[in-house]
Scaffold this motif. Structure first.
Motif, mmCIF file in Angstrom:
data_model
loop_
_atom_site.group_PDB
_atom_site.id
_atom_site.type_symbol
_atom_site.label_atom_id
_atom_site.label_comp_id
_atom_site.label_asym_id
_atom_site.label_seq_id
_atom_site.Cartn_x
_atom_site.Cartn_y
_atom_site.Cartn_z
ATOM 1 N N VAL A 73 7.451 9.529 15.886
ATOM 2 C CA VAL A 73 7.577 10.497 16.700
ATOM 3 C C VAL A 73 6.731 11.967 16.336
ATOM 4 O O VAL A 73 6.305 12.484 17.503
ATOM 5 N N ILE A 74 6.258 12.108 15.269
ATOM 6 C CA ILE A 74 5.460 13.117 15.161
ATOM 7 C C ILE A 74 3.978 12.792 15.402
ATOM 8 O O ILE A 74 3.169 13.569 16.190
ATOM 9 N N VAL A 77 4.036 12.972 19.433
ATOM 10 C CA VAL A 77 4.080 14.321 19.666
ATOM 11 C C VAL A 77 2.733 15.041 19.734
ATOM 12 O O VAL A 77 2.199 15.518 20.497
ATOM 13 N N LEU A 80 0.494 13.342 22.249
ATOM 14 C CA LEU A 80 0.678 13.906 23.807
ATOM 15 C C LEU A 80 0.236 15.597 23.633
ATOM 16 O O LEU A 80 -0.231 15.758 24.881
ATOM 17 N N SER A 81 0.666 16.221 23.072
ATOM 18 C CA SER A 81 0.362 17.508 23.018
ATOM 19 C C SER A 81 -1.509 17.900 23.047
ATOM 20 O O SER A 81 -1.883 18.610 23.869
ATOM 21 N N TYR A 127 -2.937 19.480 14.670
ATOM 22 C CA TYR A 127 -3.293 17.680 14.979
ATOM 23 C C TYR A 127 -3.417 17.200 13.671
ATOM 24 O O TYR A 127 -2.656 16.361 13.601
#
Length: 199
Positions: A73-74, A77, A80-81, A127
């Motif tokens: 999930v990290i 995210v 995607l960001s 990131y």
């Protein structure tokens, strides 16, 4: 003979000023902007491909530990960001045309330059931190299934790759892109000056 040598030396020192028309300069600058747009689009496609690959891995493989799910999930995210930031910057340089709105286009390039600087500084570290956390959480389940040598190799390669990307590669890309965008802004400002004050 000495006069000829002096004349030849004088000729070699003489610099010829090459005049480039505004149209030629505009065509060259537009070509460079199109290259910038293509590179930006390829970055977005690469990030989306990474997102899809990791999401597919998460969907089609069975992971037992909750830490692996948190790690994935990290990753998702973070990717995607970053993709959203890349897309925003891509739209910024794609939305206006120099021939229609020269000042708006130059301002867009300046904002794009500042955004890229921010991306390679603040956003990049966020990131990298997110990816590092993702690896840590994912490795909790994966590493115990590997031999001692494989563990050292996996962790070592991950650390070396992250350090290489965070130092040498980031600085080289940032420097090259900063120079490229600065030259583009300078070219478009020169073209704009030539168009507004014709000779």
């Amino acid at each position: 003979m000495q006069a000829f040598d002096q004349l030849q030396e004088l000729w070699q020192k003489h610099e010829v000023e090459v005049k480039v028309s505004a149209d030629e300069m505009l065509q060259q600058a537009k070509k460079e902007v199109n290259g910038l747009k293509l590179k930006s689009a390829l970055n977005i496609v690469g990030m989306l491909a990474s997102f899809i690959a990791i999401a597919a891995l998460w969907i089609f493989f069975h992971f037992e530990s909750w830490t692996t799910h948190v790690g994935i999930v990290i990753f998702l995210v973070a990717i995607l960001s970053s993709t959203i930031v890349l897309y925003r910057d891509h739209r910024l340089i794609s939305k206006s045309d120099f021939t229609v709105h020269p000042k708006d286009f130059i301002n867009s390039l300046k904002i794009y330059q500042l955004n890229r600087y921010s991306l390679y500084n603040r956003m990049y570290w966020l990131y990298t931190t997110a990816l590092s956390l993702g690896f840590i959480f994912t490795f909790i389940e994966i590493l115990p299934n590997l031999s001692y040598i494989q563990r050292i190799f996996a962790v070592g390669i991950t650390i070396v790759w992250m350090v290489f990307c965070s130092t040498i590669l980031r600085k080289a890309v940032m420097s090259r892109e900063k120079e490229r965008i600065a030259l583009l802004i300078e070219k478009f400002e020169r073209i704009s000056g030539q168009i507004s004050t014709p000779e």
